[in-house]
Write an enzyme that holds these catalytic residues in place. Structure first.
Site, short mmCIF file in Angstrom:
data_model
loop_
_atom_site.label_atom_id
_atom_site.label_comp_id
_atom_site.label_asym_id
_atom_site.label_seq_id
_atom_site.Cartn_x
_atom_site.Cartn_y
_atom_site.Cartn_z
N LYS A 86 0.81 -1.22 0.00
CA LYS A 86 0.00 0.00 0.00
C LYS A 86 0.85 1.27 0.00
O LYS A 86 1.88 1.36 0.64
CB LYS A 86 -0.92 0.02 1.24
CG LYS A 86 -2.01 -1.02 1.25
CD LYS A 86 -3.04 -0.79 0.15
CE LYS A 86 -3.84 0.47 0.36
NZ LYS A 86 -4.62 0.47 1.61
N GLU B 252 -5.90 13.05 2.30
CA GLU B 252 -7.10 12.65 3.04
C GLU B 252 -7.29 13.50 4.29
O GLU B 252 -8.42 13.86 4.65
CB GLU B 252 -7.01 11.17 3.39
CG GLU B 252 -7.11 10.25 2.16
CD GLU B 252 -6.84 8.79 2.50
OE1 GLU B 252 -6.55 8.49 3.67
OE2 GLU B 252 -6.92 7.96 1.57
#
Length: 489
Positions: free
Chosen positions: A314, A321
């Site tokens: 990832k 965000e």
């Protein structure tokens, strides 16, 4: 108040107290030496002292409080309300207090409530009666209103510099990618081809308006409340224009009631930040989408990405965000202050003590978001091939086909729209792009279509044709960038 209490080496941003400090706090609250103690025979309860104190957050105003006090004292001496000797002692004492605070030598005491009382108490301790004369012809009401305006003005100036950095970063990336084709979206569905430079310049325009909006806010707040005193002005022969000038205000506020009770400048600041935070959030959301495997339009470096504790593959766009999330705090601060102010009669009410903390936090969050966004824009590595492939999908040049039918065959646009829809359907049935559909297949739908139709069906031809003012053609984008550079310089 003892030297031990005021000169203990503690962090000015912390509010920690030893047992001796606590004893001093209770003594100062009950020995009749509070700033307003003459009217009261007893001290406040512990819970009253706790809810009444604002020093935990308004200590951030110490620079502005000292700046305002210097201007006020200078004016008082010029008007012969205090002596030149008193003025000299006050100015030297205020400089010493500023140094003590910045070196962490001030311990904050809830019994003294706020930064204004802390500065005044220490000043009187240092220079005696001259320090007590500083508060002549002013109130904490006009004092705090002045300090808060000064702080907000300084925050706006800092944010203005941060805007400059973000705008320049957007320009740099837009110029590099002025002709890189990507899909333009409506409803998050591929609509028409645009260029990455054009897309980034859309955000440039948003943040340019945000910057202008904030500067308008600065212009409106730049009037001085100092000298309005508690609410009615003062009988002393003060010169409010002088103090306004010394503090860099355009003028003194015209009405003393308004001067001490207005907080629309803070609400307007939060409104400006909220609008701009929405723009930051929209850009952050696109970065999140574009950095995903499903889009693959760009890559963020390790500097603005994090990993997963369980999934080693990832790369999470956490900075984007978090910017997207912090918008809620900033908008919440605006709503909170509106609710505080909505039912207050003139002039000052203690409710207004709750004005500063949300503004401080919103400004902190906004400055962090703006700085992080600038870093991410500098860091972006767009994927040219992925964007171009996506731009060619979903029959994105269908409007160009319809426009060609209007220009070349003199069809009404609605008829051209209908014919284009039929051609798109045929390409969809064959599972090919419009540019790969045969001329014969198109002529079966509209016999007058010629080979020239293929000149407008590539995404590159599409963006190059959008030359109307504000359009996405690379030439337009480069022109807009050059104009923007001149405006910034």
């Amino acid at each position: 108040m003892s030297d031990k209490h005021l000169n203990s080496h503690t962090d000015p941003e912390n509010n920690t107290h030893s047992s001796d400090d606590m004893a001093l706090r209770h003594n100062s609250a009950s020995d009749g030496q509070t700033m307003w103690g003459g009217r009261f025979s007893g001290g406040p309860s512990a819970i009253m002292a706790e809810i009444n104190a604002s020093i935990d957050f308004d200590k951030r105003l110490y620079r502005e409080d000292i700046q305002g006090s210097k201007a006020h004292a200078t004016m008082l001496a010029k008007q012969n309300i205090i002596s030149d000797a008193d003025l000299k002692a006050i100015l030297e004492g205020l400089d010493q207090i500023k140094g003590e605070i910045e070196r962490g030598e001030m311990t904050y005491d809830a019994a003294l409530e706020d930064i204004h009382m802390h500065v005044e108490a220490r000043l009187r301790e240092l220079i005696g009666d001259a320090g007590a004369r500083l508060h002549t012809a002013r109130s904490r009401n006009d004092q705090v209103a002045t300090d808060f305006r000064l702080w907000c003005r300084g925050a706006i100036d800092t944010i203005d510099t941060l805007y400059d950095g973000l705008l320049r970063s957007l320009l740099t990336q837009a110029e590099k990618h002025a002709d890189w084709v990507m899909p333009g979206f409506t409803h998050l569905q591929t609509a028409q081809p645009v260029t990455l430079g054009h897309h980034l310049m859309a955000y440039f325009e948003m943040f340019k308006r945000d910057r202008s909006r904030l500067n308008d806010c600065r212009n409106r707040l730049n009037e001085s409340p100092l000298g309005a005193a508690a609410l009615a002005g003062t009988g002393f022969d003060i010169d409010r224009h002088m103090t306004a000038n010394l503090l860099g205000f355009d003028a003194p506020m015209a009405n003393s009631l308004d001067a001490v009770s207005a907080r629309d400048f803070a609400i307007e600041l939060l409104s400006c930040l909220s609008i701009s935070a929405v723009h930051l959030s929209r850009l952050a959301d696109e970065i999140v989408l574009w950095a995903s495997a499903a889009f693959g339009f760009l890559t963020l470096s390790d500097a603005f990405s994090t990993g997963s504790s369980i999934m080693p593959q990832k790369r999470n766009p956490d900075a984007a965000e978090l910017i997207r999330a912090k918008v809620g705090r900033i908008m919440g601060a605006q709503n909170g202050l509106l609710v505080v102010m909505k039912g207050l009669p003139l002039a000052y009410s203690k409710d207004m003590q709750e004005d500063k903390e949300p503004v401080f936090k919103a400004v902190d969050d906004f400055e962090l978001c703006l700085t992080a966004m600038t870093g991410m824009i500098d860091d972006l590595k767009p994927n040219k091939d992925e964007m171009a492939t996506a731009a060619r999908a979903s029959f994105s040049t269908a409007t160009d086909l319809a426009d060609w039918l209007v220009r070349e065959l003199n069809l009404p646009f609605r008829d051209a729209h209908h014919i284009t829809g039929a051609i798109v359907k045929e390409a969809e049935n064959q599972n090919i792009e419009l540019k790969d559909l045969s001329l014969e297949a198109m002529q079966a739908i509209e016999p007058r279509v010629s080979e020239n139709i293929f000149d407008v069906l590539s995404v590159e031809a599409s963006v190059q044709s959008r030359t109307s003012f504000g359009g996405t053609s690379p030439l337009n984008v480069q022109s807009a960038i050059q104009t923007a550079k001149k405006d910034l310089s």
